[in-house]
Design a protein around this motif. Structure first.
Motif, mmCIF file in Angstrom:
data_model
loop_
_atom_site.group_PDB
_atom_site.id
_atom_site.type_symbol
_atom_site.label_atom_id
_atom_site.label_comp_id
_atom_site.label_asym_id
_atom_site.label_seq_id
_atom_site.Cartn_x
_atom_site.Cartn_y
_atom_site.Cartn_z
ATOM 1 N N TYR A 145 -12.961 44.314 66.552
ATOM 2 C CA TYR A 145 -12.154 43.483 67.109
ATOM 3 C C TYR A 145 -12.116 42.075 66.034
ATOM 4 C CZ TYR A 145 -9.630 40.245 70.049
ATOM 5 O OH TYR A 145 -8.864 39.355 70.473
ATOM 6 N N LEU A 146 -13.239 41.614 66.037
ATOM 7 C CA LEU A 146 -13.193 40.148 65.150
ATOM 8 C C LEU A 146 -12.829 40.549 63.774
ATOM 9 C CD1 LEU A 146 -16.438 38.639 66.736
ATOM 10 C CD2 LEU A 146 -13.955 37.970 67.139
ATOM 11 N N GLU A 147 -13.220 41.602 63.272
ATOM 12 C CA GLU A 147 -12.916 42.112 61.822
ATOM 13 C C GLU A 147 -11.555 42.280 61.530
ATOM 14 O OE1 GLU A 147 -15.490 45.208 60.796
ATOM 15 O OE2 GLU A 147 -17.315 43.820 60.369
ATOM 16 N N ASN A 148 -10.873 42.856 62.455
ATOM 17 C CA ASN A 148 -9.387 42.975 62.288
ATOM 18 C C ASN A 148 -9.089 41.513 62.516
ATOM 19 O OD1 ASN A 148 -9.506 45.703 62.239
ATOM 20 N ND2 ASN A 148 -9.006 46.006 64.516
ATOM 21 N N HIS A 149 -9.536 40.451 62.914
ATOM 22 C CA HIS A 149 -8.874 39.018 62.867
ATOM 23 C C HIS A 149 -9.622 38.253 61.866
ATOM 24 C CE1 HIS A 149 -7.925 40.430 67.116
ATOM 25 N NE2 HIS A 149 -7.044 39.145 66.978
ATOM 26 N N GLN A 150 -10.176 39.096 60.645
ATOM 27 C CA GLN A 150 -10.634 38.409 59.678
ATOM 28 C C GLN A 150 -11.729 37.618 59.707
ATOM 29 O OE1 GLN A 150 -9.400 39.473 56.633
ATOM 30 N NE2 GLN A 150 -7.369 39.640 56.607
ATOM 31 N N ILE A 151 -12.526 37.905 60.676
ATOM 32 C CA ILE A 151 -13.985 37.424 61.187
ATOM 33 C C ILE A 151 -14.948 38.457 61.045
ATOM 34 C CG2 ILE A 151 -15.320 36.129 63.028
ATOM 35 C CD1 ILE A 151 -12.478 35.561 64.329
ATOM 36 N N TYR A 152 -15.909 37.606 60.138
ATOM 37 C CA TYR A 152 -17.094 38.528 59.424
ATOM 38 C C TYR A 152 -18.336 38.261 59.813
ATOM 39 C CZ TYR A 152 -13.225 40.504 57.118
ATOM 40 O OH TYR A 152 -11.988 41.349 56.747
#
Length: 649
Positions: A145-152
């Motif tokens: 979910y976070l990676e879909n928001h460009q959070i890695y």
């Protein structure tokens, strides 16, 4: 980019060639199709932060988590958890080196530390850590979910390591947050309760982080969660109010253009203040197109309007396609547009008032049909009283929204507390109590409904084909719908067959406790050491049950030994007893931090794999891992590798 430009040129050329021809060719359609596909691919590449060298993942080794000095800018305040205040932040520098990219920031709660706001620039000491991946089967994948928001990556820090460098507002999101804070400061003098204020913020400002779990669950179980997510319903009502409010402008010269401009400005300003969530973006974009067509006397088709709004949003941010709110909001509108007229045409009466009630019912049914398969897939429950909820509340929602906007204006103008403000609080309180009563009718809430992508696609095909038949009444469309329904039923049989063979042994990860299960032909045996309260609140078994279409569950206390798939399992708990074992175990499960010498255990029992669950001390885990590495034994710690799963051959 070159390919997209070439395809755009081809589309332009074929358009001018074909526009005056009586017989149209397929080349313009093909060129347009490939151009849109190319633009989509280009948009994904451009918006993917990992493609840029200055992204922090290329400048910092997350796996090493080196202690460093970070400068961050707060982008969003999100719902806190028990231990931390949580934010989405953008990295500005790492140890003085300029980088970019978004992270999840967790700051330990401290009464002496004032909460951060959007646009605050801070300095913090800590280390970037990897995002936590799901550790149990069918668990919500927050990492994805976070990676879909460009959070890695994420940072955990204490308040003492954080210093605020600047609180100056300089972005549109910062000013929007400031405006929301000003409204809330004004509302505080009206003495609304915490639950009333939380619902007001969600209902009118799209901010749901202050709603407690119990109240949120009431709205979910009552089938009214859409009321707390600003969407097409809210924007449509606001557009209707604005159209009525600015009707006098139509009397002046160029009034149509002025009215359209003012309404568009207000809608988009409201969208910014409300946080620009996917549902808000979809609704405002769609109603912007409708407004332009309405005031400029341009004809519009609702399907084209939906397509245009989706295209614009996906070009702006292609990752929004994976937002649940984006998917459900579009499906709800498509369901209303396609199915509502069919239902209403068969139920309408010659009388106006009954028709209004019928319209509410048919719109609610159509929206539910549009989102039903996907909402079951994501949430695995269905509120049976959604019709009652919508019929009772939605007729008054326009009044509540208009009243709420009036209260916001009064709060900003520092109007003192009065009977008018008290009545609004009473209305919100009454609405909360109504949804709580609906949610308490457990018999009408269908929970733990299993669903997979095959069923979702099949159900949507059936809904689509039967809708097409009822529109045209063509016999061939009825035949096609019946054939697809029969194929779907055959698919259900194979679906059952597939899951009936999904037999496996699972050691779940559960902090400070142990949970083990054996899945055999839709029957699940669960062995655990949880008390009744923790067992009821634990989601790992519920998620596993739904994800594997389990029909029956049997709960038992943990045993010392298990047999599965011709393999022997031995559990060694805090007592550390393993001598006088009459069999040679293939797998050892270490539970409750047993004080054992692992070298001696390996010499004595010679297991293939050592498994440590979440009930063990971390210091023990590290020591066991080093021992297994030295002795060349496989070591599986559920807190790092996730649940241990052994499938039947």
């Amino acid at each position: 980019m070159t390919l997209s430009f070439v395809l755009l040129l081809i589309v332009t050329i074929t358009y001018f060639i074909n526009r005056n021809q009586f017989k149209q060719s397929i080349w313009f359609g093909l060129a347009t199709y490939f151009m849109v596909m190319s633009l989509g691919n280009l948009s994904v590449e451009v918006h993917n932060h990992l493609n840029y060298d200055k992204h922090y993942t290329h400048q910092y080794s997350i796996s090493e988590a080196k202690f460093s000095k970070f400068q961050l800018r707060i982008l969003e305040v999100i719902k806190p958890n028990i231990f931390n205040q949580r934010y989405i932040a953008e990295i500005v520098t790492i140890n003085g080196k300029s980088v970019f990219g978004d992270i999840l920031l967790n700051i330990g709660k401290d009464s002496s530390f004032s909460n951060l706001e959007v646009d605050d620039k801070i300095q913090i000491f800590g280390g970037l850590q990897e995002l936590y991946r799901p550790l149990n089967p069918h668990q919500f994948d927050y990492q994805r979910y976070l990676e879909n928001h460009q959070i890695y990556a994420q940072i955990y820090s204490k308040a003492e390591f954080v210093s605020v460098l600047s609180r100056e507002k300089h972005s549109i999101y910062g000013y929007a947050d400031y405006f929301r804070q000003a409204i809330n400061k004004g509302l505080q003098k009206y003495k609304y309760s915490a639950s009333e204020l939380a619902v007001i913020n969600a209902l009118l400002l799209g901010q749901r982080q202050d709603i407690d779990k119990e109240l949120y669950a009431d709205y979910v179980n009552a089938g009214a969660i859409h009321i707390l997510a600003i969407s097409g319903l809210h924007i449509g009502i606001i557009l209707f109010l604005l159209k009525w409010l600015f009707k006098p402008l139509m009397l002046i010269k160029h009034g149509r253009y002025i009215t359209a401009f003012v309404i568009l400005w207000i809608l988009w300003s409201y969208a910014v203040v409300a946080g620009l969530s996917p549902s808000i973006l979809r609704a405002v974009t769609m109603f912007s197109v409708i407004t332009i067509g309405m005031y400029l006397k341009r004809p519009y088709n609702i399907y084209n309007t939906l397509a245009i709004s989706a295209f614009i949003l996906l070009i702006w941010n292609p990752m929004i396609l994976f937002e649940i709110g984006f998917q459900l909001s579009y499906l709800a509108v498509i369901g209303i547009v396609a199915i509502h007229p069919l239902l209403f045409a068969r139920l309408k009466t010659p009388y106006a008032f009954p028709n209004k009630i019928i319209t509410l019912i048919t719109v609610s049914l159509a929206a539910q049909l549009g989102i039903f398969p996907l909402s079951i897939f994501y949430f695995h429950q269905f509120p049976g009283l959604f019709l009652l909820t919508n019929v009772v509340v939605i007729p008054f929602l326009g009044f509540i929204l208009g009243y709420g906007l009036l209260i916001f204006g009064m709060a900003l103008m520092d109007v003192p507390k009065s009977l008018l403000t008290d009545i609004f609080g009473d209305i919100i309180s009454l609405m909360n109590q109504f949804f709580k009563w609906i949610a308490e009718q457990d018999v009408f809430i269908f929970r733990d409904i299993p669903m997979n992508w095959f069923l979702v696609i099949g159900l949507y095909l059936i809904i689509l084909l039967f809708t097409r038949y009822f529109i045209s009444k063509a016999f061939n469309k009825l035949v096609l719908a019946m054939v697809v329904t029969c194929v779907f039923q055959i698919g259900l049989f194979f679906n059952q067959f597939w899951y009936s063979n999904n037999n496996e042994f699972v050691v779940f990860h559960k902090s400070r406790h142990s949970i083990i299960s054996k899945n055999s032909r839709f029957h699940l045996q669960v062995f655990h050491n949880l008390d009744s309260l923790k067992l009821k609140s634990d989601y790992s078994i519920a998620n596993y049950r739904v994800g594997n279409f389990i029909k029956t569950i049997d709960y038992q206390s943990i045993q010392n030994a298990y047999h599965f798939n011709q393999k022997q399992f031995l559990i060694i708990d805090s007592l550390g007893v393993y001598k006088n074992i009459s069999f040679k175990p293939d797998y050892i499960i270490l539970s409750q931090s047993p004080k054992i010498n692992l070298n001696r255990l390996i010499d004595s029992l010679n297991p293939q794999v050592i498994i440590a669950d979440g009930s063990n001390y971390k210091s023990y885990i590290n020591r066991w891992h080093e021992t297994c590495k030295t002795r060349k034994r496989l070591f599986h710690y559920t807190g790092e590798k996730g649940a241990f799963i052994l499938k039947e051959n």
